[in-house]
Every structure is written in structure tokens, then in C-alpha cells.
Enzyme design. Sequence first.
Site, PDB file in Angstrom:
ATOM      1  N   ASN A  29     -11.405  -2.335  -5.139  1.00  0.00           N
ATOM      2  CA  ASN A  29     -10.515  -1.222  -6.056  1.00  0.00           C
ATOM      3  C   ASN A  29     -11.272  -0.965  -7.336  1.00  0.00           C
ATOM      4  OD1 ASN A  29      -7.577  -2.768  -4.812  1.00  0.00           O
ATOM      5  ND2 ASN A  29      -8.335  -0.977  -4.115  1.00  0.00           N
TER       6      ASN A  29
ATOM      7  N   ASP B  48       0.960  -1.303  -0.062  1.00  0.00           N
ATOM      8  CA  ASP B  48       0.029   0.173  -0.044  1.00  0.00           C
ATOM      9  C   ASP B  48       0.920   1.283   0.087  1.00  0.00           C
ATOM     10  OD1 ASP B  48      -2.340   1.534  -0.085  1.00  0.00           O
ATOM     11  OD2 ASP B  48      -2.833   1.070   2.040  1.00  0.00           O
TER      12      ASP B  48
HETATM   13  C1  IPE Z   1      -5.741  -2.558  -0.168  1.00  0.00           C
HETATM   14  O1  IPE Z   1      -5.298  -1.355  -0.406  1.00  0.00           O
HETATM   15  C2  IPE Z   1      -5.711  -3.244  -1.758  1.00  0.00           C
HETATM   16  C3  IPE Z   1      -4.334  -3.627  -2.359  1.00  0.00           C
HETATM   17  C4  IPE Z   1      -3.277  -3.301  -1.742  1.00  0.00           C
HETATM   18  C5  IPE Z   1      -4.521  -4.149  -3.703  1.00  0.00           C
HETATM   19  P1  IPE Z   1      -6.225  -0.042  -0.541  1.00  0.00           P
HETATM   20  O2  IPE Z   1      -5.430   1.141  -0.405  1.00  0.00           O
HETATM   21  O3  IPE Z   1      -7.114  -0.172  -1.831  1.00  0.00           O
HETATM   22  O4  IPE Z   1      -6.871  -0.341   0.805  1.00  0.00           O
HETATM   23  P2  IPE Z   1      -7.931   1.028   1.694  1.00  0.00           P
HETATM   24  O5  IPE Z   1      -8.894   1.194   0.631  1.00  0.00           O
HETATM   25  O6  IPE Z   1      -7.038   2.018   1.971  1.00  0.00           O
HETATM   26  O7  IPE Z   1      -8.673   0.244   2.929  1.00  0.00           O
HETATM   27  C1  IPE Z   2      -1.845   0.257  -3.278  1.00  0.00           C
HETATM   28  O1  IPE Z   2      -1.499   1.761  -3.467  1.00  0.00           O
HETATM   29  C2  IPE Z   2      -1.771  -0.301  -4.651  1.00  0.00           C
HETATM   30  C3  IPE Z   2      -3.039  -0.765  -4.907  1.00  0.00           C
HETATM   31  C4  IPE Z   2      -4.320  -0.631  -4.344  1.00  0.00           C
HETATM   32  C5  IPE Z   2      -3.409  -1.233  -6.149  1.00  0.00           C
HETATM   33  P1  IPE Z   2      -2.721   2.693  -3.322  1.00  0.00           P
HETATM   34  O2  IPE Z   2      -3.045   3.119  -4.792  1.00  0.00           O
HETATM   35  O3  IPE Z   2      -3.644   2.154  -2.532  1.00  0.00           O
HETATM   36  O4  IPE Z   2      -1.880   3.880  -2.858  1.00  0.00           O
HETATM   37  P2  IPE Z   2      -2.454   5.015  -1.516  1.00  0.00           P
HETATM   38  O5  IPE Z   2      -3.132   4.114  -0.307  1.00  0.00           O
HETATM   39  O6  IPE Z   2      -3.665   5.874  -2.381  1.00  0.00           O
HETATM   40  O7  IPE Z   2      -1.209   5.868  -1.268  1.00  0.00           O
HETATM   41 MG    MG Z   3      -4.080   2.354  -0.453  1.00  0.00          MG
END
Ligand code: IPE
Ligand code: IPE
Ligand code: MG
Length: 266
Positions: free
Chosen positions: A69, A21
Site C-alpha cells: 500500500n 477491502d
Molecule cells: C489489501 O487490499 C490490503 C488491505 C486491505 C490493507 P488492497 O486493496 O490493497 O489489495 P489489492 O491491491 O487489490 O490486491
Molecule cells: C481497503 O480499501 C483499505 C485499504 C487497503 C487500506 P481500498 O482502499 O483498497 O478500496 P478499493 O479496493 O480501492 O475499493
Molecule cells: Mg482494495
Amino acid sequence: MPERNNTPAAMLPKHIAIIMDGNGRWAKQRGQVRMAGHRAGIESVRRVVQRAAEKGIEVLTLFAFGQENWRRPKQEISYLHSLLFSALQRELAKLMENNIRLRFIGDLAALQPKLQQQLQMAVEKTHHNTGMWLVIAFNYSGQWDITEATRKVAVEVQAGHLSAQSITQAHIANQLSTADLPLPDLFIRTSGEYRLSNFLLWQLAYAELYFTPIYWPDFTEADLEKALAAFAQRERRFGAINDIAREAGTLQKEDIIIEAINYLES
Ligand code: IPE
Ligand code: IPE
Ligand code: MG
């Protein structure tokens, strides 16, 4: 390198599950678009896969795209999907070189047919490898996984192979997408978020949880080693009271852990 080999092999987890993340925030920090963060995150994947395989980790599960997502902008969703496609194309030779077995967990049927084909091709290509399992959770959701497992058990009941009364935890566990793999014993989430976000809900029942503020694209081999060192320091109890059992001289800590793991995986 100084960060190498500081955790004895016997104290390593068998299965590491990671929520990668912070890609978006990493990019924002640099005044770049979110996609740049996702692209940079691929480098971290490469580093962590390589180091985990070198250390003899049995399973590495990476959360790459969750069912929630789909709530993101269309452009970002298609970028994430195409990134999987291109990363696989580029990295397959490396996976073969490292004897890594690939598999995907998640609702793959909902993906573009071209992507589905490519995932299947990559899985087949690595099928005979004997090293680390690299499990990519894509279009995954823990609640979906448990629901699917329940549905499969219900089909057994409907067919008269099983009575509702005789359903055990093991029946559900055996139908999960990770049924034949050891349960994750170390869970890592980067970017300073403290939640599971619908990742491996059932499977993480007794995992040790490790959180780091580092954004995923900045996560290095040294950070993985830090998480492994922290894991080695944890006392895993599985609901028992290790000290009392040990003092009584009846059980070794290792026996308790083995018993507990057998119980959880049965
Ligand atoms: C969880 O991360 C999903 C992945 C890393 C693929 P998100 O960034 O989508 O999760 P939330 O929305 O902050 O809980
Ligand atoms: C994790 O990084 C990757 C996926 C969820 C695919 P994010 O895209 O959630 O990055 P933040 O949380 O917005 O920084
Ligand atoms: Mg994220």
C-alpha cells in the site's frame, strides 16, 4: 436481533482473519473521495470487533495496511496512518471495556515514531486484558513475515544452536508474528476480490475462504453472522477423507480436525 445466535458456539472459528477491502469503491459510488471510504470503514471495524468479542471469538486479525500500500498516493498513505492513530485514541476505552487484548503485526519500525509510540502505549494498556485478541496487521506482508521468521532461524543456525538439517516447519512457524496464536480458520475478504494480497500466507494454509461482494464500509454484524454460518457448513478435511475414517469407525470427524490442527500448529 434475528441474525444473532444462529451458529452454535462449538462451530465457530477460533481465529477470523479479514481483508477489509472496497473502501475506495464505496466512496466513489457516492461521489466522495477515497478517504471518506476509509473513514466509513472504521464504523465497520467497530461493529465487527464488538460482535466477534461478544461471540467469544479468540482472535480477530484485520488487514489495515499492507506493505504494497506504500504504492498509493502520499496523501492517502498519511490519511490511513493518521486514521489508525485517531481511531486508537478514540477506541481504546471501548477495547478496555470489552476486555480486548490488542497487538500489531507488521514492520512497525518503518512507521512515524509518534505512531509507533502510540501503538506501543495502546498494546501495553490492554496487556492485562483476558478476552479476544484484536490483531491489526499494519505495514504487514505475508512474505515479509516468512522472511523475518527465516532470518531468525538462520541466526539460530549461525549461533550453532540448530543444524540446517534439523530445521522443521515448526521452527519457522514459531518465529512468525502470530506464533502463539491459533491459526486463522476463517478468512473473509470483502469487495468481490478473490486474492490474498500478501496477507497471512503461511498461516492461511488451511483456512476456509469466504468472499463477499459487499464493500467494507457496508459490512455489518449480519454479514459477519452470514460468514460464520457459511463456516459452520464447511467440511474441514485437512487432506484426510473424513467419511472413510468415520465409516471405519476408527476416528470421529472431530478427532481428525483436532489432530490436524495440532499438526498444523506444532
Ligand atoms: C489489501 O487490499 C490490503 C488491505 C486491505 C490493507 P488492497 O486493496 O490493497 O489489495 P489489492 O491491491 O487489490 O490486491
Ligand atoms: C481497503 O480499501 C483499505 C485499504 C487497503 C487500506 P481500498 O482502499 O483498497 O478500496 P478499493 O479496493 O480501492 O475499493
Ligand atoms: Mg482494495
